[in-house]
Each structure stands twice: as C-alpha cells, then as structure tokens.
Design an enzyme around this catalytic site. Sequence first.
Site, PDB file in Angstrom:
ATOM      1  N   THR A  95      -1.063   0.560   2.290  1.00 54.35           N
ATOM      2  CA  THR A  95      -1.180   1.241   0.997  1.00 54.35           C
ATOM      3  C   THR A  95      -2.308   2.263   1.064  1.00 54.35           C
ATOM      4  O   THR A  95      -3.358   1.986   1.641  1.00 54.35           O
ATOM      5  CB  THR A  95      -1.485   0.212  -0.105  1.00 54.35           C
ATOM      6  OG1 THR A  95      -0.371  -0.671  -0.220  1.00 54.35           O
ATOM      7  CG2 THR A  95      -1.731   0.876  -1.457  1.00 54.35           C
ATOM      8  N   SER A  97      -3.534   6.741   0.779  1.00 54.45           N
ATOM      9  CA  SER A  97      -3.108   8.112   1.049  1.00 54.45           C
ATOM     10  C   SER A  97      -2.878   8.372   2.529  1.00 54.45           C
ATOM     11  O   SER A  97      -2.204   9.340   2.878  1.00 54.45           O
ATOM     12  CB  SER A  97      -4.141   9.092   0.491  1.00 54.45           C
ATOM     13  OG  SER A  97      -5.408   8.832   1.045  1.00 54.45           O
ATOM     14  N   THR A  98      -3.412   7.522   3.407  1.00 57.88           N
ATOM     15  CA  THR A  98      -3.142   7.680   4.837  1.00 57.88           C
ATOM     16  C   THR A  98      -1.885   6.896   5.220  1.00 57.88           C
ATOM     17  O   THR A  98      -1.000   7.420   5.914  1.00 57.88           O
ATOM     18  CB  THR A  98      -4.349   7.196   5.674  1.00 57.88           C
ATOM     19  OG1 THR A  98      -5.556   7.698   5.083  1.00 57.88           O
ATOM     20  CG2 THR A  98      -4.257   7.681   7.112  1.00 57.88           C
ATOM     21  N   ASP A 152      -1.968   0.427   8.511  1.00 56.19           N
ATOM     22  CA  ASP A 152      -2.639   0.663   7.221  1.00 56.19           C
ATOM     23  C   ASP A 152      -3.907   1.495   7.418  1.00 56.19           C
ATOM     24  O   ASP A 152      -4.466   1.543   8.519  1.00 56.19           O
ATOM     25  CB  ASP A 152      -2.993  -0.688   6.576  1.00 56.19           C
ATOM     26  CG  ASP A 152      -3.162  -0.579   5.055  1.00 56.19           C
ATOM     27  OD1 ASP A 152      -3.139   0.545   4.523  1.00 56.19           O
ATOM     28  OD2 ASP A 152      -3.311  -1.629   4.408  1.00 56.19           O
ATOM     29  N   GLY A 153      -4.362   2.091   6.349  1.00 57.48           N
ATOM     30  CA  GLY A 153      -5.632   2.817   6.341  1.00 57.48           C
ATOM     31  C   GLY A 153      -6.793   1.860   6.133  1.00 57.48           C
ATOM     32  O   GLY A 153      -6.627   0.641   6.079  1.00 57.48           O
ATOM     33  N   LYS A 165     -11.646  -2.725   3.200  1.00 62.08           N
ATOM     34  CA  LYS A 165     -10.397  -2.232   2.637  1.00 62.08           C
ATOM     35  C   LYS A 165     -10.323  -2.609   1.165  1.00 62.08           C
ATOM     36  O   LYS A 165     -11.084  -3.443   0.705  1.00 62.08           O
ATOM     37  CB  LYS A 165      -9.199  -2.840   3.379  1.00 62.08           C
ATOM     38  CG  LYS A 165      -8.959  -2.178   4.739  1.00 62.08           C
ATOM     39  CD  LYS A 165      -7.685  -2.658   5.412  1.00 62.08           C
ATOM     40  CE  LYS A 165      -6.451  -2.570   4.569  1.00 62.08           C
ATOM     41  NZ  LYS A 165      -6.173  -1.246   4.000  1.00 62.08           N
ATOM     42  N   GLY A 166      -9.385  -1.976   0.454  1.00 64.38           N
ATOM     43  CA  GLY A 166      -9.186  -2.344  -0.940  1.00 64.38           C
ATOM     44  C   GLY A 166      -9.718  -1.331  -1.927  1.00 64.38           C
ATOM     45  O   GLY A 166      -9.685  -1.562  -3.127  1.00 64.38           O
ATOM     46  N   GLY A 168      -8.167   1.091  -2.682  1.00 59.73           N
ATOM     47  CA  GLY A 168      -6.948   1.345  -3.455  1.00 59.73           C
ATOM     48  C   GLY A 168      -6.425   0.119  -4.174  1.00 59.73           C
ATOM     49  O   GLY A 168      -5.324   0.144  -4.736  1.00 59.73           O
ATOM     50  N   GLU A 174      -2.453  -6.636   1.249  1.00 56.66           N
ATOM     51  CA  GLU A 174      -2.692  -6.064   2.587  1.00 56.66           C
ATOM     52  C   GLU A 174      -3.124  -7.159   3.555  1.00 56.66           C
ATOM     53  O   GLU A 174      -2.601  -7.276   4.660  1.00 56.66           O
ATOM     54  CB  GLU A 174      -3.764  -4.969   2.500  1.00 56.66           C
ATOM     55  CG  GLU A 174      -3.257  -3.715   1.814  1.00 56.66           C
ATOM     56  CD  GLU A 174      -4.338  -2.678   1.536  1.00 56.66           C
ATOM     57  OE1 GLU A 174      -3.977  -1.516   1.342  1.00 56.66           O
ATOM     58  OE2 GLU A 174      -5.535  -3.025   1.507  1.00 56.66           O
TER      59      GLU A 174
HETATM   60  O1  LIG Z   1      -7.251  -0.612   1.406  1.00 53.96           O
HETATM   61  C1  LIG Z   1      -6.600   0.279   0.965  1.00 53.96           C
HETATM   62  C2  LIG Z   1      -5.871   0.191  -0.327  1.00 53.96           C
HETATM   63  O2  LIG Z   1      -6.132  -1.042  -0.939  1.00 53.96           O
HETATM   64  C3  LIG Z   1      -6.473   1.550   1.707  1.00 53.96           C
HETATM   65  O3  LIG Z   1      -5.938   1.297   2.953  1.00 53.96           O
HETATM   66  C4  LIG Z   1      -7.813   2.151   1.869  1.00 53.96           C
HETATM   67  O4  LIG Z   1      -8.380   2.231   0.591  1.00 53.96           O
HETATM   68  C5  LIG Z   1      -7.735   3.527   2.509  1.00 53.96           C
HETATM   69  O5  LIG Z   1      -7.067   4.391   1.651  1.00 53.96           O
HETATM   70  P1  LIG Z   1      -6.934   5.939   1.961  1.00 53.96           P
HETATM   71  O6  LIG Z   1      -6.113   6.077   3.181  1.00 53.96           O
HETATM   72  O7  LIG Z   1      -6.289   6.508   0.736  1.00 53.96           O
HETATM   73  O8  LIG Z   1      -8.343   6.487   2.147  1.00 53.96           O
END
Ligand SMILES: O=C(CO)[C@H](O)[C@H](O)COP(=O)(O)O
Length: 308
Positions: A95, A97-98, A152-153, A165-166, A168, A174
Amino acid sequence: MDLSEVLLWTTFVTYGSECASGCGLTNSNTSKILRTPRRLAKASVSAFSPAVTVRSQQSRLNMATALSQEELKKQVGYKAVDDYVKSGQVVGLGTGSTAYYAVERVGEKLKSGELKDILAIPTSIRTKEQAEELGIPLVTLDTHSKLDVAIDGADEVDPGLNLVKGGGGALLREKMVEICADKFIVIVDESKLCDGLGPGFPVPVEITPFCHEHTMRTVGDLSTCKGKCKPVLRMGSSSSNQPDGDEIAVTDNGNYIVDLHFDEPIADPPKMAEELKNVCGVVDHGLFCGMTTAVIIAGSDGISVKKP
Ligand SMILES: O=C(CO)[C@H](O)[C@H](O)COP(=O)(O)O
C-alpha cells in the site's frame, strides 16, 4: 558516460520514459497517488493544484522535483515486479504511492499475458480497489497462508534493513501479509534511507479504540519510549500522519493509530517492537524488523539493491 550514468539511463528508458505523461501526475489521477511523502509534500501540492495556472519559477522547480520522485517510484515498483514476480505465484500487494506502481505493473503484465495465474493478496482497501480495477485475481490469507513474494514501500529503512511502515495507515494488514511471504521486497527512493529509525518519521502504532487514552499512556511509559517520544493520536484520514480532520482517524480494521515522534534514533528497534507488541490494547506497530529480503532503492545514481 560512466557506468552509473549508463545504468541510470538504461533504467530510465526501461522504467521511466513514460512517466512524465503516464505516471499519473494529472489532477484526475491525484486520488490514485495514495499518500504524499513527507519530503515531497509541498512540491506535490503545488504540482497538483488545479488553481495554479501561472506557476512561479519555484513551483516549476517543485513540479520537476515531484516528477522525478514519481519516476523513481515507478522505476522501483516496476523493477520489483519484473525481477521477483513469476507466473503461478501468490503475491502480496503493498500500500502507498510506491507500491501503487508495483500493483500497476502486475496488472499490466497480466493483461499482456506476460504473467499468468497470479493470485494476489492486497494489504488495504485502497490496494484492493486498485487491483480490482486492473483485473488482478484476488484471494485472502484465509485461503492462502503462504505467499511467494510480497512487494511494498516503506517510510524509513535503516542500515540493518529494519523498517518503519504505516505512514499510510495500512501497517496491520501489511505486516500480516508480508510476514507470510517467502520473499519480502521493499521498494523505496533514496530519501527513505536513514542511519537510525525514529527521528525522520514517526512510528505508527495501531491500537483499539476501547480505552485508547489508557493505551497511549501505557505505550508512552514503555522503557523504550518514556522520555524519548511523544505519542500523537492520528486525526483525519488514516492514510496520512498529517492531521487533516477533526475526527480520530480510523484504519481499515476499525482501529486508531498513535504516531510516536522521536527526537533521537531508536536505540534498539527489535526491543521496542517486542515491548509494543506486549501491550494489551496495541494491535500491532509499524516497526518491521528482520523481515526484509531485499530493498530496491532508486536514487539519482540509478537503481541499487541491498540485502541483509
Ligand atoms: O506503510 C505504508 C502504508 O501503510 C507505505 O508502504 C509507506 O507509508 C510508504 O508509502 P509511500 O510509498 O507512499 O511513501
């Protein structure tokens, strides 16, 4: 051209050449860019704003910065899928933007027939919706407890490849999904690398709404937290740690999030992870320790891969 320039150019031609027109940087697509990272917030806002018709030199510069950061995200998202996802696999979809670009690539390759028989497990409602739009077949952990790979990002990556992480808000799903994957591939741009977790990005902790103030106090009193961090209840949208509303943010699982703001690097992330996990009322936390198989990093010098 030296070797790093050749690598960067090759990568750009492979993964980034369509980005300026096709990576989603239009106003109609801003909702698909799931979360604006902290270091880009101002640049992205000015780049996306429909009200700004005459841009200053500074905002043109911001636009260029935003574009190049999106290019980097697309490069790592696509590369992770190209390098690690094979036909017939069960794949965890992250989850953010990456991760958005990794999901996009899976959809694209399924459509072209380059990938077949993929079953995917999304880590949030947003990712589920994106995957459904792309026609990616979905399953859950209930029927498939073992994944071949998850991509995942991350918000921060330390030299030991421990993660925060988190940001988002999807940390629980995740972690549940990624811990079940044979390979957990992390995709970031180089702004996410840090010497120590904590001061660069608050650590999210998902807690039950029931007596959340008590749980926040208990967390703040842990030996790894007391006097070291400020617990802040996430407000507004759960997908951003910037307060953007008056209501308490609620996760996909109906829980709240406390963001722990540290001034100094966390001395012992695994110890803190263990302490947090032992608090009754804490559902899970955004420290992902010892889970990473590889980190694919996009930077101005090209793409690099780190393994533990
Ligand atoms: O943990 C996450 C969401 O819960 C995302 O992987 C993390 O926040 C990175 O997000 P982005 O790629 O938008 O910077």
